[in-house]
Design a protein around this motif. Structure first.
Motif, mmCIF file in Angstrom:
data_model
loop_
_atom_site.group_PDB
_atom_site.id
_atom_site.type_symbol
_atom_site.label_atom_id
_atom_site.label_comp_id
_atom_site.label_asym_id
_atom_site.label_seq_id
_atom_site.Cartn_x
_atom_site.Cartn_y
_atom_site.Cartn_z
ATOM 1 N N ALA A 256 49.584 51.971 33.357
ATOM 2 C CA ALA A 256 50.151 50.695 33.810
ATOM 3 C C ALA A 256 49.051 49.731 34.238
ATOM 4 O O ALA A 256 49.099 48.530 33.920
ATOM 5 N N TYR A 257 48.054 50.244 34.938
ATOM 6 C CA TYR A 257 46.936 49.397 35.382
ATOM 7 C C TYR A 257 46.163 48.867 34.179
ATOM 8 O O TYR A 257 45.846 47.668 34.106
ATOM 9 N N SER B 141 48.291 46.320 32.054
ATOM 10 C CA SER B 141 48.442 45.035 32.737
ATOM 11 C C SER B 141 47.121 44.269 32.746
ATOM 12 O O SER B 141 47.104 43.044 32.593
ATOM 13 N N LEU C 46 46.861 40.611 31.068
ATOM 14 C CA LEU C 46 46.450 39.478 31.892
ATOM 15 C C LEU C 46 45.171 38.835 31.359
ATOM 16 O O LEU C 46 45.007 37.615 31.413
ATOM 17 N N GLN D 40 47.288 41.421 39.355
ATOM 18 C CA GLN D 40 46.900 42.789 39.026
ATOM 19 C C GLN D 40 47.252 43.744 40.169
ATOM 20 O O GLN D 40 47.743 44.850 39.950
ATOM 21 N N VAL E 220 51.070 44.331 40.292
ATOM 22 C CA VAL E 220 51.464 45.281 39.251
ATOM 23 C C VAL E 220 51.124 46.708 39.664
ATOM 24 O O VAL E 220 51.922 47.648 39.471
#
Length: 335
Positions: free
Chosen positions: A20-21, A24, A28, A279, A282
């Motif tokens: 997920a990190y 994202s 971004l 960030q 998220v």
């Protein structure tokens, strides 16, 4: 529950968190525009080109994407989420200031949603006649079709502007929570109520329930001691998945009611293209989702003894396999 099972679930949670990190960060980074230029090239600030270059160097916006990712991930692992482009304050401070309000809103909304789901399930179970049962079971479908922003505006219009029960400005205590909680709880209660209703109806048709009733057990005893207990796993599963809906719903709800929280912080960060804050939000949302679902996974073997078996366990004799697991509740039947 074995150590191997726990380690496996924790490893999966960490993998999902990392994915997920990373995803994202890549998304971004692909967005058009430049938050540094938007913020610091404003003529009113009076910054020179050299000063802006120093700022850009600090945020590493001109570095290759891979180097940006390694630097950001390294800082995150050390607890350093960087500085906000919009306010020049530590991102961790902004998250820490907004998180408690969102946690309070989401927790209360989930409690209310669970209460609504249980009430609907009990009402449907005790409904006299199929028409009343069908009417009650159709209520969750109505709830799920109601947009959160529309419901929030309607609640404000009715209870604040028309009836004057909840002040729009200066509300304190329960008054500042009741309308946002209802706005967030109604859509969340819909899938939870549907799962509870369908699971209870499904378990009620099982043979062991009919045997318990034939032994003279009351309807309430059968529902609370046998039907409800055997319906916990699907309800627990959907409860973990609803965390994502609570987080997404808080963005809309906090914006409608002007509450300070992660939802409003998200709107402000997106409008300013404050990528470090986005960030971090998220990451917090993914961490909440992963943590709750990890707890749910670890509770499965506790609620269902059949899941405690490992691959190395010797297979039971055919007579044990043939015996339905649901037959165990028969021992506690009462009239």
């Amino acid at each position: 529950m074995t150590a191997r099972y726990v380690v496996g679930r924790v490893g999966q949670a960490l993998l999902v968190l990392w994915a997920a990190y990373t995803l994202s960060f890549l998304l971004l980074g692909a967005l058009p525009g430049d938050g540094i230029l938007i913020k610091f090239e404003n003529p009113e600030l009076g910054l020179s080109a050299d000063q802006i270059a120093v700022i850009r160097e600090y945020y590493r916006v001109d570095d290759p994407l891979l180097l940006q990712y390694v630097h950001a991930l390294s800082g995150t692992l050390q607890g350093d989420l960087g500085y906000s482009v919009e306010t020049a304050t530590p991102v961790l401070d902004r998250i820490s200031a907004a998180l408690p309000a969102t946690l309070q809103l989401a927790s209360l909304a989930f409690v209310v949603a669970a209460a609504v789901a249980v009430v609907l399930a009990l009402a449907a179970s005790y409904a006299r006649g199929p028409w009343l049962h069908n009417t009650i079971t159709a209520i969750p479908s109505l709830f799920v079709s109601v947009p959160a922003f529309w419901l929030g505006i309607v609640l404000l219009q009715v209870f604040s502007f028309r009836l004057g029960w909840v002040p729009v400005i200066g509300a304190e205590g329960w008054q500042q929570l009741v309308l946002p909680v209802l706005t967030l709880a109604v859509p969340v209660s819909a899938p939870l109520a549907q799962i509870v209703l369908r699971t209870l109806d499904d378990v009620a048709t099982r043979p062991f329930v009919h045997v318990v009733e034939a032994k003279g057990a009351s309807r309430w005893w059968t529902l609370t001691r046998h039907t409800a207990r055997n319906s916990l796993l699907p309800v627990l599963t959907i409860s973990g998945l609803l965390v994502a809906e609570l987080i997404a719903g808080s963005v809309v709800t906090e914006s409608v009611f002007g509450r300070d929280g992660l939802g409003r912080l998200t709107n402000l960060a997106v409008a300013a293209q404050d990528l470090p804050v986005i960030q971090a939000i998220v990451l917090v949302a993914a961490l909440a989702f992963v943590t709750v679902n990890l707890v749910v996974d670890l509770l499965y073997p506790v609620l269902d003894p059949r899941l405690r078996r490992t691959r190395t366990t010797t297979a039971p004799p055919p007579a044990v396999v043939a015996a339905p697991a649901a037959a165990r509740p028969l021992e506690g039947a009462r009239s």
